[in-house]
Enzyme design. Sequence first.
Site, PDB file in Angstrom:
ATOM      1  N   SER A 134     141.834  71.203  69.674  1.00 13.18           N
ATOM      2  CA  SER A 134     143.289  71.085  69.694  1.00 13.18           C
ATOM      3  C   SER A 134     143.955  71.744  68.495  1.00 13.18           C
ATOM      4  O   SER A 134     145.153  72.056  68.547  1.00 13.18           O
ATOM      5  CB  SER A 134     143.707  69.611  69.780  1.00 13.18           C
ATOM      6  OG  SER A 134     143.107  68.859  68.739  1.00 13.18           O
ATOM      7  N   ASP A 370     149.610  60.434  63.622  1.00 13.20           N
ATOM      8  CA  ASP A 370     148.824  61.656  63.757  1.00 13.20           C
ATOM      9  C   ASP A 370     148.936  62.440  62.455  1.00 13.20           C
ATOM     10  O   ASP A 370     149.949  63.098  62.187  1.00 13.20           O
ATOM     11  CB  ASP A 370     149.328  62.490  64.932  1.00 13.20           C
ATOM     12  CG  ASP A 370     148.480  63.735  65.177  1.00 13.20           C
ATOM     13  OD1 ASP A 370     147.629  64.056  64.333  1.00 13.20           O
ATOM     14  OD2 ASP A 370     148.691  64.403  66.207  1.00 13.20           O
ATOM     15  N   HIS A 373     146.947  66.816  63.498  1.00 17.73           N
ATOM     16  CA  HIS A 373     147.631  67.985  64.039  1.00 17.73           C
ATOM     17  C   HIS A 373     148.847  68.311  63.184  1.00 17.73           C
ATOM     18  O   HIS A 373     149.128  67.632  62.206  1.00 17.73           O
ATOM     19  CB  HIS A 373     148.019  67.734  65.492  1.00 17.73           C
ATOM     20  CG  HIS A 373     146.850  67.448  66.376  1.00 17.73           C
ATOM     21  ND1 HIS A 373     146.570  66.185  66.877  1.00 17.73           N
ATOM     22  CD2 HIS A 373     145.867  68.252  66.820  1.00 17.73           C
ATOM     23  CE1 HIS A 373     145.469  66.238  67.613  1.00 17.73           C
ATOM     24  NE2 HIS A 373     145.017  67.479  67.586  1.00 17.73           N
TER      25      HIS A 373
END
Length: 394
Positions: A134, A370, A373
Amino acid sequence: MPPLCKNRIGFLAVTVYSSSALLLFYAFSLPAASALAIGLASHHRKDVLPGAASVGCDLFSGSWVLDDDGKAAGYTGYNCPVIDPEFNCQLYGRPDSDYLRYRWKPAGCEVPRFDAADFLTRMKSKTVMFVGDSLGRNQWESLICLLHAAAPQSPAQLVSVDPLYTYKFLEYGLVVSFYRAPYLVDIDVAQEKKVLWLDDITENGEAWRGADVLSFNSGHWWTHTGALQGWDCMGLDGRYYEDMDRMVAFQRGMATWANWVDLNVDPTKTRVFFQSMSPTHYSSKEWASPVSKNCYGETAPAAGLNATAAQATTTGQDQVIQATLQSMKSPVRFLDITALSAPRKDAHPSVYSGDLSPAQRANPAAGPVDCSHWCLPGLPDTWNQLFYALLFYQ
């Protein structure tokens, strides 16, 4: 055949903890000629832009400065067609914007601004493919957003059939793709078990053929356990193993990838890149004056940190990656984003992610955040600026 997932590979009984020990193990696993190159793996590669003033300039060593001209990335979370909810911090309520104003400045030169129109023209009728996890998708979406901002009315086509996601700028014939392969090597199913084959990349590799530019990343998924682990068994040399030292498993997988590139990629037709590990910021003990227990609430880079602290931020995975690249016959450019990304505790989605419910976003102390990311627009735009510099100025 022994039962699936019941064996453990014997020579991995001793865990490899240090990067130097890992490199030593790797050197013994390579042919003699390749092993001679391992001593170079810990040295930071230097990428020099043209011009006498920039001789010796290392693109990946420098600092973050406030960009007072305010040009930023040229797109927002509202006008790019491909930003996943998990990366779209603006759409999901991030109130601050200074994290968009920081510009990466190498210590000895100026890195060229990303010129989307120039990229579209130079790469007409070509294919750029990102392969990995990702974080690779994060960069893939950033590149599409940067290019789309320069040609917002130009017709385009998005085709998403997992694991291949393709965005085509029809006017230019440029295809920008992402192929999801967190381990790079193949995962197959045997006796209802998912097997991670450390020595097989045949199926994934077929999808990469013919690309003009290939940019790979891997590393994070190799350490996942429990529910986040993407396999039930590891396979090697026709045998199955319940588990093994993850860093050595990563080395074996990387060796399989390297062999595929050496045998299947024509360097006169295809440029190959490999991105280093993207840092995370889940522990605020790593920087001064934290706002919370993790990256939530951070609005500026960590003070005093810059890419000259490479030794402190280099991971075991990066040691394996660099050793692998040094062993290869094919030229592969190392996109060394680890140390320069390390200060950017401010650039993660934290709670401003579509993966969270409104209630979770409203209560960051209790819910998940998060800090892996990156927001788009945001830090991956700088990765693509450096990618652009290496692609066209080297």
